[in-house]
Design a protein around this motif. Structure first.
Motif, PDB file in Angstrom:
ATOM      1  N   GLY A 151       0.763  -1.073  -0.063  1.00  0.00           N
ATOM      2  CA  GLY A 151       0.049   0.014   0.033  1.00  0.00           C
ATOM      3  C   GLY A 151       0.833   1.318   0.028  1.00  0.00           C
ATOM      4  N   LEU A 152       0.421   2.329  -0.780  1.00  0.00           N
ATOM      5  CA  LEU A 152       1.255   3.402  -0.913  1.00  0.00           C
ATOM      6  C   LEU A 152       0.303   4.679  -0.705  1.00  0.00           C
ATOM      7  CD1 LEU A 152       3.088   2.404  -4.087  1.00  0.00           C
ATOM      8  CD2 LEU A 152       4.320   2.585  -1.773  1.00  0.00           C
ATOM      9  N   SER A 153       1.182   5.880  -0.001  1.00  0.00           N
ATOM     10  CA  SER A 153       0.230   6.981   0.123  1.00  0.00           C
ATOM     11  C   SER A 153       0.416   7.945  -0.915  1.00  0.00           C
ATOM     12  CB  SER A 153       0.943   7.632   1.262  1.00  0.00           C
ATOM     13  OG  SER A 153       2.349   8.082   1.288  1.00  0.00           O
ATOM     14  N   GLN A 154       1.449   7.710  -1.983  1.00  0.00           N
ATOM     15  CA  GLN A 154       1.909   8.353  -3.227  1.00  0.00           C
ATOM     16  C   GLN A 154       2.237   7.344  -4.183  1.00  0.00           C
ATOM     17  OE1 GLN A 154       4.066  12.197  -2.863  1.00  0.00           O
ATOM     18  NE2 GLN A 154       3.976  11.971  -0.486  1.00  0.00           N
ATOM     19  N   ASP A 155       2.282   7.810  -5.530  1.00  0.00           N
ATOM     20  CA  ASP A 155       2.633   6.943  -6.464  1.00  0.00           C
ATOM     21  C   ASP A 155       4.165   7.092  -6.731  1.00  0.00           C
ATOM     22  OD1 ASP A 155       2.960   5.541  -8.859  1.00  0.00           O
ATOM     23  OD2 ASP A 155       2.312   7.209 -10.123  1.00  0.00           O
ATOM     24  N   TRP A 156       4.795   5.803  -6.232  1.00  0.00           N
ATOM     25  CA  TRP A 156       6.313   5.686  -6.044  1.00  0.00           C
ATOM     26  C   TRP A 156       6.806   5.471  -7.782  1.00  0.00           C
ATOM     27  CZ3 TRP A 156       8.600   1.731  -2.350  1.00  0.00           C
ATOM     28  CH2 TRP A 156       8.020   0.513  -3.047  1.00  0.00           C
ATOM     29  N   GLU A 194       9.607  15.843  -3.645  1.00  0.00           N
ATOM     30  CA  GLU A 194       9.379  16.610  -2.313  1.00  0.00           C
ATOM     31  C   GLU A 194       9.530  15.709  -1.062  1.00  0.00           C
ATOM     32  OE1 GLU A 194       7.119  16.375  -4.827  1.00  0.00           O
ATOM     33  OE2 GLU A 194       7.306  18.204  -5.979  1.00  0.00           O
ATOM     34  N   VAL A 195       9.655  14.179  -1.300  1.00  0.00           N
ATOM     35  CA  VAL A 195       9.587  13.475  -0.259  1.00  0.00           C
ATOM     36  C   VAL A 195      10.797  13.471   0.505  1.00  0.00           C
ATOM     37  CG1 VAL A 195       9.610  10.870   0.156  1.00  0.00           C
ATOM     38  CG2 VAL A 195       7.871  11.949  -1.159  1.00  0.00           C
ATOM     39  N   ARG A 196      10.825  13.850   1.585  1.00  0.00           N
ATOM     40  CA  ARG A 196      12.250  13.691   2.454  1.00  0.00           C
ATOM     41  C   ARG A 196      12.033  12.525   3.688  1.00  0.00           C
ATOM     42  NH1 ARG A 196      10.929  19.205   2.672  1.00  0.00           N
ATOM     43  NH2 ARG A 196      10.277  19.196   4.962  1.00  0.00           N
ATOM     44  N   LEU A 204      -1.815   1.648   6.648  1.00  0.00           N
ATOM     45  CA  LEU A 204      -1.424   2.711   5.790  1.00  0.00           C
ATOM     46  C   LEU A 204      -2.228   3.726   6.292  1.00  0.00           C
ATOM     47  CD1 LEU A 204      -0.201   3.881   3.201  1.00  0.00           C
ATOM     48  CD2 LEU A 204      -2.292   2.662   1.702  1.00  0.00           C
ATOM     49  N   HIS A 205      -3.546   3.752   6.429  1.00  0.00           N
ATOM     50  CA  HIS A 205      -4.398   4.784   6.858  1.00  0.00           C
ATOM     51  C   HIS A 205      -4.148   5.388   8.081  1.00  0.00           C
ATOM     52  CE1 HIS A 205      -7.696   2.930   3.965  1.00  0.00           C
ATOM     53  NE2 HIS A 205      -6.590   3.532   3.138  1.00  0.00           N
ATOM     54  N   SER A 206      -3.638   4.499   9.149  1.00  0.00           N
ATOM     55  CA  SER A 206      -3.271   5.099  10.274  1.00  0.00           C
ATOM     56  C   SER A 206      -1.969   6.049  10.018  1.00  0.00           C
ATOM     57  CB  SER A 206      -3.085   3.821  11.347  1.00  0.00           C
ATOM     58  OG  SER A 206      -4.247   3.539  11.826  1.00  0.00           O
ATOM     59  N   ALA A 207      -1.181   5.619   9.505  1.00  0.00           N
ATOM     60  CA  ALA A 207       0.222   6.235   9.126  1.00  0.00           C
ATOM     61  C   ALA A 207      -0.067   7.660   8.532  1.00  0.00           C
ATOM     62  CB  ALA A 207       1.119   5.464   8.534  1.00  0.00           C
ATOM     63  N   GLU A 208      -1.040   7.402   7.751  1.00  0.00           N
ATOM     64  CA  GLU A 208      -1.397   8.596   6.834  1.00  0.00           C
ATOM     65  C   GLU A 208      -1.955   9.828   7.628  1.00  0.00           C
ATOM     66  OE1 GLU A 208      -2.114   7.380   2.108  1.00  0.00           O
ATOM     67  OE2 GLU A 208      -3.627   6.823   3.827  1.00  0.00           O
ATOM     68  N   THR A 247       6.278  12.858   3.102  1.00  0.00           N
ATOM     69  CA  THR A 247       6.497  11.509   3.547  1.00  0.00           C
ATOM     70  C   THR A 247       5.820  10.606   2.603  1.00  0.00           C
ATOM     71  OG1 THR A 247       6.471  12.537   5.935  1.00  0.00           O
ATOM     72  CG2 THR A 247       5.782  10.094   5.550  1.00  0.00           C
ATOM     73  N   LEU A 248       6.525   9.684   2.323  1.00  0.00           N
ATOM     74  CA  LEU A 248       5.884   8.557   1.522  1.00  0.00           C
ATOM     75  C   LEU A 248       5.642   7.297   2.572  1.00  0.00           C
ATOM     76  CD1 LEU A 248       5.236   6.711  -0.949  1.00  0.00           C
ATOM     77  CD2 LEU A 248       7.654   6.321  -1.154  1.00  0.00           C
TER      78      LEU A 248
END
Length: 325
Positions: free
Chosen positions: A42-47, A53-55, A72-76, A88-89
């Motif tokens: 699962g990914l929060s952004q398309d890698w 921008e991701v640090r 994934l949703h908890s971390a987002e 953050t990715l």
């Protein structure tokens, strides 16, 4: 006879409900190619495209329910509350089993593990024998690609409950990644409310009768009978690597139920303490006694929170552990 049939039927219904409760409802849509096979992620952004921008990359590991999307949703949510979403990715690997593959009619190329073997770093049962820890290594290696992640400065590997067991063992056995360090990318670990820890020797906070509990010092509770992933590493080497890791042990102050349904109550786990909070303190005390010169590790309690991954990571203490603020 009729009463026996009724009882048998009720028992079978109960077993069926229990099995159903452990079925994965959602398969993560992302894929990572590993040695002619694929890991569900699962990914929060398309890698698949560069993310300048991701640090920070946050690898969040699910527990025994394999509910990667929940984590994934908890971390987002935690990233959003900390104001870190854009930079953050979040990556949530999903360690499926054969039942998941069959139930969701998934392709044979997807990696799957027998039972909970992935928690201990054992190899997948198909399509190729790949350790779950090697799968985490593959994610880390991908994140080191400066063409895709030119601004990345740190990778955080975190887990709660069963996922925290994975992270603690991975911090112990996991490969070194010198190219990352040479390129200014730091690795950190956040271990939240695991049921047990891997110890370096036979010492335990609770006296163990080795005759009654012969496997108490075997992997994943100790360093005997290590998985193939650890081949070539001695116990001393593993310990020296582990104590140099940047690790936060995040413990819920209310995670004190010795009868919690998801608590490991095996004799090997009970030798570490009665419940998760005390097991965490016992392990950290053990580390400090063995390494009095100091550790790059810390124990943080989360007030008012029990065994709840979402509340642990979205708490102020959880956000500081994950995002350094």
């Amino acid at each position: 006879m009729r009463r026996a049939l009724v009882l048998l039927t009720l028992w079978m219904i109960g077993i069926g409900a229990q099995a159903s409760a452990h079925d994965v409802k959602t398969i993560s849509p992302g894929r990572l190619a590993i040695d002619n096979s694929e890991l569900a992620v699962g990914l929060s952004q398309d890698w698949q495209r560069p993310l300048p921008e991701v640090r920070r990359a946050l690898i969040i590991v699910h527990g025994r329910l394999r509910n990667a999307q929940t984590y994934l949703h908890s971390a987002e949510q935690a990233a959003s509350q900390a104001g870190q979403s854009a930079t953050t990715l979040v990556i949530a690997p999903q360690f499926l089993n054969q039942r998941d593959i069959e139930r969701h009619a998934l392709p044979d190329s997807l990696l799957r593990w027998p039972g909970n073997a992935w928690m201990a770093g054992e190899p997948s049962s198909g399509p190729r024998p790949i350790s779950s820890y090697a799968a985490l290594d593959a994610i880390i290696t991908r994140l080191g690609d400066r063409q895709r992640f030119p601004a990345l400065t740190e990778i955080v590997i975190a887990g709660h409950s069963g996922g925290a067991q994975v992270v603690q063992r991975f911090a112990l056995l996991g490969r070194q990644h010198p190219p990352l360090e040479d390129d200014g990318i730091k690795l950190r670990y956040v271990i939240a409310n695991p049921s047990s820890y891997a110890y370096f020797d036979e010492q335990r906070p609770v006296k163990v009768d080795a005759g009654a509990c012969p496997g108490f010092n075997d992997w994943k509770y100790g360093l005997l009978k290590l998985p193939a992933y650890a081949t070539g590493q001695t116990a001393q080497q593993l310990e020296q690597t582990y104590i140099k890791r940047d690790i936060t042990y995040l413990l819920g102050q209310q995670d004190t139920d010795p009868h919690h349904p998801a608590l490991d109550t095996s004799c090997a786990a009970e030798a570490q303490g009665a419940y998760r909070l005390v097991r965490g303190h016992n392990f950290f005390d053990y580390l400090q006694r063995r390494h009095a010169q100091g550790l790059q590790q810390r124990l943080v309690e989360v007030p008012g929170v029990g065994h709840d991954g979402d509340r642990m990571f979205t708490s102020p203490e959880g956000q500081k552990a994950l995002f350094g603020q």
